[in-house]
Design a protein around this motif. Sequence first.
Motif, short mmCIF file in Angstrom:
data_model
loop_
_atom_site.label_atom_id
_atom_site.label_comp_id
_atom_site.label_asym_id
_atom_site.label_seq_id
_atom_site.Cartn_x
_atom_site.Cartn_y
_atom_site.Cartn_z
N LYS A 185 9.99 -40.86 20.95
CA LYS A 185 9.47 -42.10 21.52
C LYS A 185 10.56 -43.13 21.74
CE LYS A 185 4.82 -41.39 19.72
NZ LYS A 185 4.03 -41.23 20.98
N TRP A 222 8.44 -38.14 16.11
CA TRP A 222 7.30 -37.80 16.96
C TRP A 222 7.49 -36.56 17.84
CZ3 TRP A 222 3.15 -40.68 15.78
CH2 TRP A 222 3.38 -41.93 15.17
N HIS A 257 1.57 -38.57 10.73
CA HIS A 257 1.01 -38.69 12.07
C HIS A 257 1.61 -37.70 13.06
CE1 HIS A 257 -0.45 -42.52 10.59
NE2 HIS A 257 0.79 -42.86 10.31
N ALA A 258 2.60 -36.96 12.65
CA ALA A 258 3.29 -36.10 13.62
C ALA A 258 4.27 -35.20 12.88
CB ALA A 258 4.04 -36.96 14.64
N TYR A 259 4.95 -34.37 13.65
CA TYR A 259 6.04 -33.60 13.07
C TYR A 259 7.25 -34.52 12.92
CZ TYR A 259 3.34 -29.41 13.99
OH TYR A 259 2.38 -28.46 13.98
N GLN A 298 4.52 -34.51 9.03
CA GLN A 298 4.32 -35.76 8.30
C GLN A 298 2.92 -36.30 8.52
OE1 GLN A 298 6.04 -36.73 6.01
NE2 GLN A 298 7.97 -35.65 6.25
N ARG A 328 6.94 -32.91 19.51
CA ARG A 328 5.84 -31.95 19.60
C ARG A 328 6.38 -30.58 19.21
NH1 ARG A 328 2.02 -32.93 24.01
NH2 ARG A 328 2.60 -30.85 24.74
N LEU A 329 5.55 -29.83 18.52
CA LEU A 329 5.99 -28.54 18.01
C LEU A 329 6.67 -27.70 19.08
CD1 LEU A 329 6.08 -26.41 15.79
CD2 LEU A 329 3.72 -25.79 16.37
#
Lengths: 103, 555
Positions: free
Chosen positions: B80, B95, B50-52, B48, B97-98
């Motif tokens: 988060k 949010w 700002h993040a995954y 997306q 991380r991959l």
Amino acid sequence: MPKAFTPKVITANALIEGDVVYFTEADDWTRHLAQAELLTDEADAQLRLLTAEAQADKVVGVYLADARAGENGPEPTHFREDFRRRGPSNYAHGKQEHHAPRP
Amino acid sequence: MYDYTDFDAAFVAERNRQFRAQVERRIDGSLTEDEFKPLRLMNGLYLQLHAYMLRVAIPYGTLNSRQMRQLAYLAERWDKGYGHFTTRQNIQYNWPRLRDVPDMLDALAEVGMHAIQTSGNTIRNVTADHFAGAAADEVADPRPVAELLRQWSTDHPEFQFLPRKFKIAVTGSETDRAVIKAHDIGLQVVERAGQIGYRVLVGGGLGRTPMIGKVLNDFVRQEDLLPYIESVVSVWNLLGRRDNKFKSRIKITVHEHGIEEISRRVDAHFARIRPTFSGIDTALFERIKAAFAPPAFREASTGVFETARRTDPIFRAWSDTNLAPHRAPGYAIVQISLKAHGATPGDATAEQMRVMADLAERYGHDELRISHEQNVILPHVHKSDLPAIHASLKKHGLATANIGLVSDIIACPGMDYCALATARSIPVAQGIATRFEELKLEHDVGPLKIKISGCINACGHHHVGHIGILGLDRAGVENYQITLGGSGAEDATLGDRTGPGFAYDEIVPAIERIIRAYLAHRESRDETFLEAYRRLGLAPFKAALYEEAQVHAAE
Ligand code: HEM
Ligand code: SF4
């Protein structure tokens, strides 16, 4: 008549975190738009884009985004890039929680 | 509740193992992004703004407390500290991380959950009435058939590369809480001469070309349902426009060929494949149905409830708006609002998820539901437990008494998260809710559904909002277009466009003017906004919206 070239920065998302990042003059990536390289020449911009795209082990979705020169470095010209630079408006998440507010 | 079989568990474990290897190969560079993207999307992982974003399916919106606690754990451990419940009975993590996603998927698998077919051109998570199995007006619980469809559609070899995504929703009541008329297929459980069957609607959908579904078949018998649905999807798989993404959904196919032609083709296909269905599906359906047997309802006095209503005005206000009639005597359906004034619609913190899980376990026969309106439901609660539940909800910011009111807004993530957005939706929802909280007007206004999307894809259902708001990009600034008079219920209608859109800082006052016009024009307090709109039409609302704007412009 072809459209006049307007200044650009190279932007992408970091591969692991997804964070918005910008390409610098040093061929590296920064999380601050103000530290990005502002590209004012079209041919140069295309070459820099190829260099940036080659770093597929660090970033995804590399593209050229409109920007303009500001007092402290590049600034966004469109609200989408403004939101990408800032993070979401409902929480102080993403960049907003990692970095002190910038002028 | 339905428990997944060992086969299901092994299937999910294998998929997760494959995905873990794929993520490793993306990170070490042996897979390019072009190779990796379809693989991550098959596992619900988007990139997306700002993040995954990880989208997890909550089939037919049903969860137990253990699953809800696990969702809380994911939010805390890898995100988060919160999750976002969507209009499609999914939860999205904004949010991750991959490198953590394989661990998240394994943690989900521990409680029988996954992200399979939450993306891609497949049959997506089958959604259902969030009051299923509890509603007083229900013909039959729609979840067994939703589960049957889930099992049939998951990894169905013919339906992994459809022209586009495909969405099925089921209701077991005449009252439509599942928006079946805005789905590719909408199913309504009906009873005819003592026999249970299905009314099948087809070709509804929102997005760029919104359409209300049409009745394809008024009564399909239980034993014919799977071959019938398979026929519908097969016919579309063949006819659907793969040449043009904007014309690929079944609504366009139905529109271009006509419902009669589609019906003829479906019937022909059905006649061909019906004999290949041996009846195992019917036997399976009976087994699934048994797993959804209602809990053992108890009989007890509701005196505590009546007393609390008499003596505690805050409890009374909450019970007026947030409860719905239950089929069992002495019971109620509790709707927990995730729309505290000024909050992000649909977000719940890990702590709030745990509180709701605890309440479900303690008072609610261990069941929770997620509604397409981005709220959480405790479907089976004895009324005598309501004061205790309310007290606990209050402590955790979950007791907002606004279900169905102005501030109970559906809002898609919009440009605060979504890569496809053309404008933001969350702050608009926050602004409207906060404004009406200040005005103390929303209880006076009564039932009113506001729905907001951040782009034409209409994830926030704006076309079927009584007031719909669509965020657009007009020459580089956010602009909001308003529609009025839509409905996503059994009387489904698409809203009418009022006229030119409004700038970001004008949209909240514009909504206020519409609502004030309603208050001025309604015949009585009993006439709802939608009823008043249907009686009066666009004109008085348009006048209120634009006349004032012109006055301002002239100043
Ligand atoms: C942020 C990630 C999201 C992306 C990238 C996304 C993408 C899309 C796209 C491309 C469409 C249009 C598809 C078409 O008409 O063929 C669509 C429609 C839709 N999406 Fe989303 N969406 C996202 C989030 C959500 C959320 C959070 C919800 C629920 C709040 C949602 C629910 C829906 C619904 C209900 C539709 C309605 C259109 C229809 O199928 O008729 N989506 N989405
Ligand atoms: S409506 Fe548009 S902005 Fe909103 S979630 Fe859907 S795709 Fe994103």
